[in-house]
Design a protein around this motif. Structure first.
Motif, mmCIF file in Angstrom:
data_model
loop_
_atom_site.group_PDB
_atom_site.id
_atom_site.type_symbol
_atom_site.label_atom_id
_atom_site.label_comp_id
_atom_site.label_asym_id
_atom_site.label_seq_id
_atom_site.Cartn_x
_atom_site.Cartn_y
_atom_site.Cartn_z
ATOM 1 N N UNK A 1 0.808 -1.214 0.000
ATOM 2 C CA UNK A 1 0.000 0.000 0.000
ATOM 3 C C UNK A 1 0.839 1.261 0.000
ATOM 4 N N UNK A 2 1.940 1.249 0.773
ATOM 5 C CA UNK A 2 2.825 2.415 0.811
ATOM 6 C C UNK A 2 3.466 2.663 -0.543
ATOM 7 N N UNK A 3 3.882 1.602 -1.211
ATOM 8 C CA UNK A 3 4.487 1.744 -2.541
ATOM 9 C C UNK A 3 3.487 2.322 -3.538
ATOM 10 N N UNK A 4 2.228 1.897 -3.442
ATOM 11 C CA UNK A 4 1.215 2.437 -4.348
ATOM 12 C C UNK A 4 1.027 3.933 -4.119
ATOM 13 N N UNK A 5 1.016 4.341 -2.828
ATOM 14 C CA UNK A 5 0.853 5.763 -2.524
ATOM 15 C C UNK A 5 2.044 6.571 -3.019
ATOM 16 N N UNK A 6 3.254 6.053 -2.799
ATOM 17 C CA UNK A 6 4.458 6.765 -3.232
ATOM 18 C C UNK A 6 4.509 6.848 -4.753
ATOM 19 N N UNK A 7 4.138 5.762 -5.406
ATOM 20 C CA UNK A 7 4.141 5.768 -6.877
ATOM 21 C C UNK A 7 3.162 6.808 -7.419
ATOM 22 N N UNK A 8 1.979 6.889 -6.813
ATOM 23 C CA UNK A 8 0.993 7.885 -7.228
ATOM 24 C C UNK A 8 1.530 9.297 -7.005
ATOM 25 N N UNK A 9 2.175 9.516 -5.843
ATOM 26 C CA UNK A 9 2.711 10.840 -5.543
ATOM 27 C C UNK A 9 3.828 11.208 -6.514
ATOM 28 N N UNK A 10 4.673 10.238 -6.808
ATOM 29 C CA UNK A 10 5.776 10.516 -7.730
ATOM 30 C C UNK A 10 5.266 10.833 -9.130
ATOM 31 N N UNK A 11 4.285 10.066 -9.609
ATOM 32 C CA UNK A 11 3.732 10.331 -10.938
ATOM 33 C C UNK A 11 3.056 11.700 -10.998
ATOM 34 N N UNK A 12 2.336 12.055 -9.906
ATOM 35 C CA UNK A 12 1.693 13.374 -9.874
ATOM 36 C C UNK A 12 2.736 14.484 -9.890
ATOM 37 N N UNK A 13 3.824 14.269 -9.154
ATOM 38 C CA UNK A 13 4.875 15.274 -9.122
ATOM 39 C C UNK A 13 5.576 15.381 -10.476
ATOM 40 N N UNK A 14 5.800 14.239 -11.119
ATOM 41 C CA UNK A 14 6.425 14.262 -12.445
ATOM 42 C C UNK A 14 5.528 14.980 -13.453
ATOM 43 N N UNK A 15 4.216 14.720 -13.371
ATOM 44 C CA UNK A 15 3.291 15.397 -14.282
ATOM 45 C C UNK A 15 3.258 16.902 -14.011
ATOM 46 N N UNK A 16 3.294 17.265 -12.720
ATOM 47 C CA UNK A 16 3.294 18.691 -12.384
ATOM 48 C C UNK A 16 4.556 19.364 -12.899
ATOM 49 N N UNK A 17 5.672 18.650 -12.751
ATOM 50 C CA UNK A 17 6.932 19.214 -13.247
ATOM 51 C C UNK A 17 6.894 19.363 -14.772
ATOM 52 N N UNK A 18 6.336 18.362 -15.448
ATOM 53 C CA UNK A 18 6.216 18.440 -16.908
ATOM 54 C C UNK A 18 5.328 19.607 -17.324
ATOM 55 N N UNK A 19 4.182 19.733 -16.634
ATOM 56 C CA UNK A 19 3.271 20.839 -16.958
ATOM 57 C C UNK A 19 3.936 22.185 -16.710
ATOM 58 N N UNK A 20 4.726 22.262 -15.629
ATOM 59 C CA UNK A 20 5.424 23.519 -15.336
ATOM 60 C C UNK A 20 6.404 23.868 -16.441
ATOM 61 N N UNK A 21 7.145 22.856 -16.920
ATOM 62 C CA UNK A 21 8.100 23.092 -17.999
ATOM 63 C C UNK A 21 7.385 23.504 -19.282
ATOM 64 N N UNK A 22 6.254 22.848 -19.543
ATOM 65 C CA UNK A 22 5.494 23.184 -20.753
ATOM 66 C C UNK A 22 4.991 24.625 -20.688
ATOM 67 N N UNK A 23 4.423 24.989 -19.538
ATOM 68 C CA UNK A 23 3.919 26.353 -19.390
ATOM 69 C C UNK A 23 5.041 27.381 -19.472
ATOM 70 N N UNK A 24 6.194 27.030 -18.905
ATOM 71 C CA UNK A 24 7.321 27.941 -18.961
ATOM 72 C C UNK A 24 7.763 28.157 -20.401
ATOM 73 N N UNK A 25 7.832 27.084 -21.176
ATOM 74 C CA UNK A 25 8.243 27.220 -22.574
ATOM 75 C C UNK A 25 7.191 27.956 -23.403
ATOM 76 N N UNK A 26 5.909 27.722 -23.088
ATOM 77 C CA UNK A 26 4.852 28.449 -23.796
ATOM 78 C C UNK A 26 4.914 29.942 -23.485
ATOM 79 N N UNK A 27 5.209 30.266 -22.209
ATOM 80 C CA UNK A 27 5.373 31.671 -21.868
ATOM 81 C C UNK A 27 6.562 32.298 -22.567
ATOM 82 N N UNK A 28 7.625 31.521 -22.691
ATOM 83 C CA UNK A 28 8.811 32.005 -23.395
ATOM 84 C C UNK A 28 8.479 32.278 -24.868
#
Length: 229
Positions: free
Chosen positions: A92-119
């Motif tokens: 159960x802990x691994x599932x929670x950590x995996x979900x958190x990591x994927x959400x963080x990776x997606x947030x980081x990707x979205x941040x990079x995309x938005x930053x490049x779009x702003x540029x």
């Protein structure tokens, strides 16, 4: 000291030192947080493998003792149950950590995309700074006007040169000339020819010629009949 203990100790030590470092910077970056989550996943995965081996050992102990040593067999089964509970918790802990990591990776990707779009938006704004819509409209109007002038010049150049006559008038004049020519020719011949007053000979064949023709036809028919027989 076991490998797991060393891993926990190293993780806690690095976490405390890094937390002091990050507090000075205002928090960890997404890349650092993702890296820490991956380390935790790796550690829990190794603990899973350790627990699975322990469970297999306890099962072997229970089988080995069986009814011969019921007390030892039951103790082994109890330890197996506790190990299985820990294994379930880790899953159960691994599932929670995996979900958190994927959400963080997606947030980081979205941040990079938005930053490049702003540029890119800033670059586009910089390109359009020196452009005036009114000037562009005037330019397009000038281009259209010059195209019209060029079209008029082309038509003027391709227009036939010299005298221009109406074709209908020429045809009417030609018809008048033909009538005059016909009238002149009739006058030179003395006018229209007179109708003859004498009776024209009849073109009907005479009775004698008709009788002769009939005799010749009968002879031809008799000749054909003799050939046929």
């Amino acid at each position: 000291m076991s490998k797991i203990s060393k891993l926990f100790k190293g993780s806690s030590g690095s976490s405390s030192s890094s937390s002091k470092h990050h507090r000075s910077k205002g928090g960890p970056t997404p890349q650092e947080a993702i890296h820490k989550l991956r380390e935790t996943e790796e550690m829990l995965t190794k603990k899973q493998e350790y627990l699975e081996k322990r469970i297999e050992q306890e099962i072997m102990i229970a089988k080995k003792n069986g009814t011969k040593n019921k007390r030892a067999a039951l103790q082994a089964l109890k330890r197996k149950k506790r190990l299985e509970q820990q294994l379930t918790q880790i899953d159960g802990t691994l599932s929670t950590i995996e979900f958190q990591r994927e959400a963080l990776e997606n947030s980081h990707t979205n941040t990079e995309v938005l930053k490049n779009m702003g540029y890119a938006a800033k670059a586009m704004k910089h390109v359009h700074e020196n452009m005036d819509i009114d000037k562009i409209d005037d330019l397009m109007h000038d281009i259209t006007e010059q195209q019209d002038v060029a079209q008029e010049i082309s038509e003027a150049i391709s227009r036939p040169m010299g005298e221009m006559f109406d074709e209908d008038e020429l045809l009417a004049e030609l018809e008048e000339l033909e009538k005059e020519e016909l009238e002149d020719s009739m006058k030179s011949m003395g006018g229209l020819p007179s109708v003859p007053s004498s009776k024209l000979p009849s073109t009907r064949p005479s009775q004698r010629a008709t009788t002769k023709k009939r005799v010749e036809d009968d002879d031809d028919m008799r000749m054909l009949a003799s050939w046929a027989t």
